[in-house]
Enzyme design. Structure first.
Site, PDB file in Angstrom:
ATOM      1  N   GLU A  47      -5.516   2.596   5.967  1.00  0.00           N
ATOM      2  CA  GLU A  47      -5.215   2.481   4.536  1.00  0.00           C
ATOM      3  C   GLU A  47      -5.862   3.644   3.803  1.00  0.00           C
ATOM      4  O   GLU A  47      -5.331   4.158   2.820  1.00  0.00           O
ATOM      5  CB  GLU A  47      -5.747   1.155   4.009  1.00  0.00           C
ATOM      6  CG  GLU A  47      -5.572   0.930   2.534  1.00  0.00           C
ATOM      7  CD  GLU A  47      -6.067  -0.442   2.107  1.00  0.00           C
ATOM      8  OE1 GLU A  47      -6.786  -0.516   1.095  1.00  0.00           O
ATOM      9  OE2 GLU A  47      -5.739  -1.435   2.782  1.00  0.00           O
ATOM     10  N   ARG A  80       0.819  -1.217   0.000  1.00  0.00           N
ATOM     11  CA  ARG A  80       0.000   0.000   0.000  1.00  0.00           C
ATOM     12  C   ARG A  80       0.855   1.270   0.000  1.00  0.00           C
ATOM     13  O   ARG A  80       0.499   2.285   0.613  1.00  0.00           O
ATOM     14  CB  ARG A  80      -0.971   0.006   1.186  1.00  0.00           C
ATOM     15  CG  ARG A  80      -1.943  -1.163   1.190  1.00  0.00           C
ATOM     16  CD  ARG A  80      -2.858  -1.142  -0.033  1.00  0.00           C
ATOM     17  NE  ARG A  80      -3.714  -2.309  -0.062  1.00  0.00           N
ATOM     18  CZ  ARG A  80      -3.464  -3.430  -0.761  1.00  0.00           C
ATOM     19  NH1 ARG A  80      -2.374  -3.509  -1.516  1.00  0.00           N
ATOM     20  NH2 ARG A  80      -4.295  -4.447  -0.732  1.00  0.00           N
ATOM     21  N   SER A 133     -11.673  -0.722   2.214  1.00  0.00           N
ATOM     22  CA  SER A 133     -10.951  -1.236   3.378  1.00  0.00           C
ATOM     23  C   SER A 133     -10.314  -0.073   4.132  1.00  0.00           C
ATOM     24  O   SER A 133      -9.555   0.708   3.557  1.00  0.00           O
ATOM     25  CB  SER A 133      -9.883  -2.230   2.921  1.00  0.00           C
ATOM     26  OG  SER A 133      -9.162  -2.732   4.020  1.00  0.00           O
TER      27      SER A 133
END
Length: 312
Positions: free
Chosen positions: A292, A172, A222
């Site tokens: 995230e 990420r 998410s």
């Protein structure tokens, strides 16, 4: 006034003033952008970057705003959304994509060209630029595995092309997060595949996504990165937090790793619920959950940058 000068200098550009960003974010939350623009070409992006630099104004660049929370005070200065730059070209085993195109659309273009490697992305709603920024991934796949190169515009107005290795991808993360260059175009290097095999895999992943994720509500996807050795949703479930409502936001009953907007939630509802989850999980497990989702913008009481300059 500055806004009138901006419109005069860019007569062909889509420009909105004091536009609520809740109209564009997947959470359906977020305060206004002082000036919101939608460039269609690289030249327009370059010209806007130069104009903003000359005026010494802040510039924020957004893609599809899917894994994003904009605070209720909105964003000062100029916000540039790149979703009008969405061309997708196929050249043999390569797909050349402008940064505003959706990752979902790119994966389906690959399927139609019988190219394999992007099946994992068939349910990721973010833009190509956003996918590069955060090395988007799902179901054991990441865009870093199939990116050959990325063309960017620096904040100084210089065009550059980075190779995959130069982008320093990790979980990420990409180098773009540090240097804040503007992604304009991405080249994916794929492999020839069988359309039936590609279709079956995409159908499998679509079924998994639809059965496990709360797609019936607005959300930012998410919320947290997966901590090493753990599943975020399971940690939240075991802490007794699943289903918790905070204002108009709720930890999804379908997937505890998601926060959904069930009743006109504000960005503050989202952010406070995220903070609460982090606090509870740390107290119970000594694990620090890292978001995230990208959180940007100003608190609600922040005075407009333009207002302080008496230009609006």
């Amino acid at each position: 006034m500055l806004i009138e000068e901006f419109k005069k200098d860019f007569p062909n550009l889509i420009i909105k003033e004091n536009e609520p960003l809740s109209l564009y974010t997947y959470t359906k939350t977020g305060g206004p952008a002082d000036i919101l623009v939608f460039p269609k070409t690289t030249e327009e992006v370059k010209d806007v970057v130069q104009w903003v630099k000359n005026e010494k104004l802040p510039l924020t660049v957004l893609g599809n705003a899917s894994n994003l929370i904009v605070k209720d005070g909105g964003i000062r200065g100029v916000v540039m959304i790149l979703t009008e730059m969405k061309q997708i070209k196929i050249e043999k085993k390569k797909i050349i994509v402008q940064s505003g195109a959706r990752l979902i659309d790119t994966s389906y273009a690959a399927y139609e060209a019988e190219l394999t490697g992007l099946e994992f992305a068939c349910g990721i709603p973010g833009s190509i630029g956003g996918a590069v920024y955060m090395n988007a991934g799902a179901y054991d796949g990441e865009v870093s595995e199939v990116i050959e190169s990325v063309t960017v515009l620096t904040r100084e107005g210089e065009l550059k092309t980075f190779t995959n290795q130069e982008l320093e991808f990790s979980y990420r993360h990409s180098r773009i997060q540090e240097i804040q260059d503007i992604v304009l175009e991405v080249v994916f290097q794929l492999k020839k595949g069988q359309s039936t095999d590609i279709k079956v895999r995409m159908e499998e992943l679509t079924f998994l996504r639809e059965s496990k994720q709360p797609l019936e509500y607005p959300s930012c996807g998410s919320v947290f990165k997966r901590p090493a050795g753990y599943f975020t949703g399971k940690l939240i479930q075991e802490a007794g937090l699943q289903g918790k409502i905070w204002g108009g936001a709720q930890i999804s009953m379908k997937h505890a790793g998601f926060i959904v907007n069930i009743n006109q939630a504000t960005a503050t509802d989202y952010i406070e619920l995220i903070d609460h989850i982090q606090q509870v999980i740390f107290e119970k497990n000594k694990i620090q959950l890292v978001p995230e989702v990208r959180i940007i913008g100003e608190e609600l009481l922040t005075v407009s940058h333009f207002a302080t300059k008496n230009v609006l």
